[in-house]
Design an enzyme around this catalytic site. Structure first.
Site, PDB file in Angstrom:
ATOM      1  N   ASP A 114      32.277   1.694 -38.488  1.00 37.10           N
ATOM      2  CA  ASP A 114      33.079   2.742 -39.095  1.00 37.10           C
ATOM      3  C   ASP A 114      34.093   2.025 -39.991  1.00 37.10           C
ATOM      4  O   ASP A 114      34.342   0.824 -39.844  1.00 37.10           O
ATOM      5  CB  ASP A 114      33.787   3.568 -38.019  1.00 37.10           C
ATOM      6  CG  ASP A 114      34.198   4.941 -38.520  1.00 37.10           C
ATOM      7  OD1 ASP A 114      34.264   5.141 -39.755  1.00 37.10           O
ATOM      8  OD2 ASP A 114      34.476   5.817 -37.688  1.00 37.10           O
ATOM      9  N   TRP A 115      34.676   2.754 -40.922  1.00 40.37           N
ATOM     10  CA  TRP A 115      35.508   2.126 -41.947  1.00 40.37           C
ATOM     11  C   TRP A 115      36.782   1.538 -41.329  1.00 40.37           C
ATOM     12  O   TRP A 115      37.668   2.248 -40.871  1.00 40.37           O
ATOM     13  CB  TRP A 115      35.837   3.145 -43.036  1.00 40.37           C
ATOM     14  CG  TRP A 115      34.877   3.104 -44.186  1.00 40.37           C
ATOM     15  CD1 TRP A 115      35.196   2.985 -45.504  1.00 40.37           C
ATOM     16  CD2 TRP A 115      33.441   3.142 -44.147  1.00 40.37           C
ATOM     17  NE1 TRP A 115      34.050   2.957 -46.278  1.00 40.37           N
ATOM     18  CE2 TRP A 115      32.961   3.043 -45.471  1.00 40.37           C
ATOM     19  CE3 TRP A 115      32.507   3.233 -43.125  1.00 40.37           C
ATOM     20  CZ2 TRP A 115      31.603   3.046 -45.790  1.00 40.37           C
ATOM     21  CZ3 TRP A 115      31.151   3.235 -43.442  1.00 40.37           C
ATOM     22  CH2 TRP A 115      30.720   3.142 -44.751  1.00 40.37           C
TER      23      TRP A 115
END
Length: 813
Positions: A247-248
């Site tokens: 995930d970012w």
């Protein structure tokens, strides 16, 4: 092996896949391979033109694309290309329609090809552990079977176009508060039977091109570094052969992540970890072969996602708007219809009341926020059906009572034949980045409804919102139509249902309790958000309510229709291989065409381990004309009766009676028939009695009978802060952190309206996300912040500014 243990593929020894791209990899230097495993920009992977390796573009999201071609962010703040905004997962799931959701995935895949997106970041497959999770609108259900089924068909539809997907967030991302640092503690049966089950189905049947790891820790280890999740379960047991991405900003330790099987860090971190990784290889800490494996999987990802179908015509956006309308129609849930007030008559004098009818809330806030190709409000759509329509705003989006607005609305409602009141959750009440504080809708809306009900008996309530709510005011309306977050065509779909052009057929995919206090984990959810023991085990949603005998306002699977359905002639047949075939006849006994969702539950009566009273194991949506009947057949496999035996690390079936139930909801069982299965000797679990009796709330002492002991998290204070601490935590004792916090407030205020306003949902979302971010992640989102500066902040907060200054000067030199 005992024949009652399931001989599934996860029991086979893992064979590492042979290199597919050895020739290309052999031409790459170690530095190139390391760099390739980190993004080029916020949304793109690195290309190596000299090696024929192109860049990929990744984009949110699950209910429509959010391709940002200018300034980029991961929370939906900056502009994005206009694409179709479909209903969110919480709404889509209420359709219980695999074919429709396949078509939705396919449509998103076509739009990805149209605008140059290779990998779509979805679907969101996390379980709804608690109704207060701010991101519940982006997830399908509180039921793992339903979530896994819908994720699978969404993936198949999207990937049929040549686009890739990213199944997320793996795993146990069930809260927004401290989502980047919380440590989830869960017993293995709950992990396997409830939280991982939908991911397992989506991986094995949907075969996603990528899986996205979550931010949080599981049993003390960040998901990005978690070998048990990424290697042992995902790759070895489930045979996943795609790429794993972060995930970012979820990368914790790049070396541990490579070892765990994490392939791609997103977004790019400007080479922050590259030298550490290179040194680890040179020192023999990390095998170069491990990096080669990741590079090989990323090259395979490029192969799989760069041969998309050609889509040139803009006409697809018109087609997809109609599809969004069809999905929203199928997703609307009729909760109440006293005296058959609905459907409305076209010639009736209708007063439409509520700001949300004019300014629709049709999606959630955050990374999944889509710029729609068109948008039709409920007010506009109702006016397309009838000329006898008047309107008053009634309330403001801000939760303030405006007397003049309320009085005008009440006056209008009194003069009409029917009042349609549109109400529900606003953006400030639910969003990515923060959790809800309670289950209530805004007070000003409730007060308006109370006043209208005093002067108008024919009140239709249209509800919007992405998660379960308390509804003590339900008796103020004769009819209630719940549209959730129904996408860009939601206004039209709502009008179609209100006027009977389409018969409602949606069913709830989460329970609606009378009060939040009825929820099993309400007394301890988010109490200590950096450490999250799942004391309730697998007993979430209807699994708890039905087993504990706790009544709810609207149960899982509930939804009314303008017609009626009869269930007839149930037959259960045990096959030689242990599978069970269930058949029945469904009759539309009413006067209009409609669709019924037939739900198949398994209710064990073995007397063995603790488990829910009933669990959904199959479903089918049946469309019928008046007086038409259809025979349906559904199949259950051995796995549908199995529990996970943590001692044997295998699924087993207990010997005994299982009641097969056909229901219109989890509490409306129409037909049932027992079947006796051979299997393991049923044995009562050696655990606390709470998991059988559900007396009061579960405790840590109860939990320790199904989970190993653990030290309770002690909140950090001055002298104990580290790089996993956040600005919000450290500002309490650090003047520097308070200054940075204030500067962050001012900077984000400029982007969201010009002033610090925690009632502004965009500002609150951004501020809560940024200030609660572990400071170690700050360099991943800003090239202006170095890891040295992060260490300087932490040391200063701990009372050692000069030691911190050394870090800062060392990094700069």
């Amino acid at each position: 092996m005992n024949e009652y243990r399931l001989k599934t593929q996860e029991n086979r020894p893992h064979e590492f896949q042979k290199m597919r791209h050895q020739k290309t990899i052999s031409k790459m230097t170690l530095e190139q391979k390391i760099a390739f495993c980190s993004g080029k920009s916020f949304w793109e992977t690195k290309e190596f033109k000299e090696l024929g390796i192109p860049s990929l573009f990744l984009s949110d999201g699950p209910h429509g694309l959010r391709k940002q071609e200018g300034n980029s962010d991961h929370l939906g703040l900056n502009a994005s290309r206009a694409t179709t905004c479909f209903p969110t997962a919480s709404a889509v799931s209420a359709a219980w329609d695999n074919e429709l959701i396949y078509r939705m995935g396919e449509a998103i895949g076509k739009e990805a090809a149209k605008i140059g997106v290779n990998v779509v970041l979805g679907p969101g497959t996390n379980m709804k552990r608690n109704p207060l999770c701010g991101r519940n609108f982006e997830y399908f259900s509180e039921d793992p079977f339903l979530s896994g089924s819908l994720s699978t068909v969404w993936i198949k539809g999207c990937q049929s176009t040549g686009a890739g997907v990213s199944l997320k967030h793996f795993a146990l991302n069930n809260q927004e508060l401290k989502r980047m640092s919380t440590d989830v503690l869960v017993d293995e049966r709950a992990l396997r039977e409830y939280y991982l089950s939908p991911f397992e189905a989506a991986v094995k049947e949907g075969k996603p091109t990528t899986v996205m790891c979550a931010y949080n820790k599981v049993e003390g280890t960040y998901c990005s570094d978690n070998k048990m999740l990424l290697q042992d379960i995902l790759r070895k047991e489930w045979r996943f052969d795609g790429a794993v991405i972060t995930d970012w900003g979820a990368m914790n330790d790049r070396i541990k992540a490579f070892k765990a099987g994490l392939d791609l860090e997103m977004p790019g971190s400007n080479g922050r970890f590259d030298q550490e990784v290179k040194s680890a290889v040179e020192q023999g800490i990390l095998m170069e072969k491990t990096i080669d494996d990741s590079v090989d999987r990323l090259l395979t990802l490029i192969e799989r996602t760069t041969d998309q179908m050609e889509v040139s015509s803009d006409e697809i956006f018109n087609e997809h708007h109609q599809l969004a309308r069809e999905i929203a129609q199928a997703s609307g849930v009729l909760l109440k219809n006293e005296g058959q007030l609905l459907p409305l008559q076209k010639g009736a004098e209708i007063a439409v009341i509520g700001k949300l009818a004019e300014t629709p809330r049709y999606q959630g806030s955050g990374s999944s926020q889509v710029t729609p190709t068109k948008l039709v409000s409920l007010l506009e759509a109702i006016r397309s059906y009838s000329d006898e329509v008047t309107y008053e705003q009634g309330y403001t989006i801000e939760d303030k009572v405006e007397k003049n607005l309320q009085e005008n609305a009440v006056k209008l409602a009194k003069s009409a034949e029917v009042a349609v009141v549109c109400m529900g959750l606003t953006d400030i009440f639910e969003s990515e980045g923060f959790d809800r504080l309670h289950m209530r809708i805004p007070h000003n809306q409730i007060q308006l409804l109370n006043e209208i009900s005093k002067v108008q008996e024919n009140v239709v309530i249209v509800l919007v919102g992405g998660s379960a709510i308390e509804m003590p005011w339900e008796n103020k309306g004769k009819s209630i139509l719940h549209m959730q977050l129904s996408g860009q065509a939601g206004g039209q779909a709502t009008a179609d249902l209100l006027f009977g052009a389409v018969n409602p057929s949606g069913k709830l995919t989460e329970s609606y309790p009378y009060t939040y206090e009825d929820v099993v984990n309400s007394s301890y959810y988010l109490v200590n958000p950096k450490q999250t023991p799942y004391l309730e085990s697998m007993f979430c949603g209807y699994r708890y309510f039905t087993t504990a005998g706790t009544k709810v306002r609207y149960p899982f699977g509930f939804g009314l229709s303008y017609t009626t359905f009869d269930y007839l002639n149930m037959n259960v047949h045990l096959e030689e291989n242990g599978d069970v075939t269930v058949s029945a006849t469904i009759l539309n006994s009413g006067k209009v065409a409609g669709a019924e969702v037939v739900q198949v539950y398994v209710s064990p009566e073995t007397g063995g381990v603790y488990r829910p009273k009933r669990e959904l194991k199959s479903f089918m949506k049946v469309h019928l004309q008046p007086i038409e009947r259809k025979e349906i057949t559904l199949k259950l496999t051995k796995r549908d009766f199995a529990i996970y035996d943590s001692k044997r690390s295998d699924w087993i079936v207990e010997r005994g009676i299982y009641v097969i139930e056909l229901g219109s909801s989890c509490e409306d069982i129409r037909l049932k028939d027992p079947v006796t299965l051979e299997g393991e000797e049923p044995i009562k679990s050696q655990c606390s009695g709470w998991y059988y009796t559900f007396d009061e709330d579960p405790s840590k002492e109860d939990f320790l009978t199904i989970h190993k002991d653990f030290e309770e998290y002690v909140p950090q204070t001055k002298g104990t802060y580290d790089i996993t601490s956040s600005l919000k935590e450290m500002k309490e004792t650090s003047r520097l952190c308070r200054m940075i916090f204030k500067g962050l407030e001012k900077g984000l205020a400029k982007q969201t309206g010009g002033k610090v306003d925690y009632l502004n949902p965009e500002f609150k979302m951004l501020m809560d996300s940024a200030s609660d971010l572990p400071v170690k992640a700050m360099p991943l989102f800003s090239s202006k912040i170095s890891i040295g500066f992060v260490q300087f902040i932490v040391e200063t907060a701990n009372g050692h500014p000069f030691r911190g200054l050394k870090h800062l000067l060392k990094k700069r030199s």
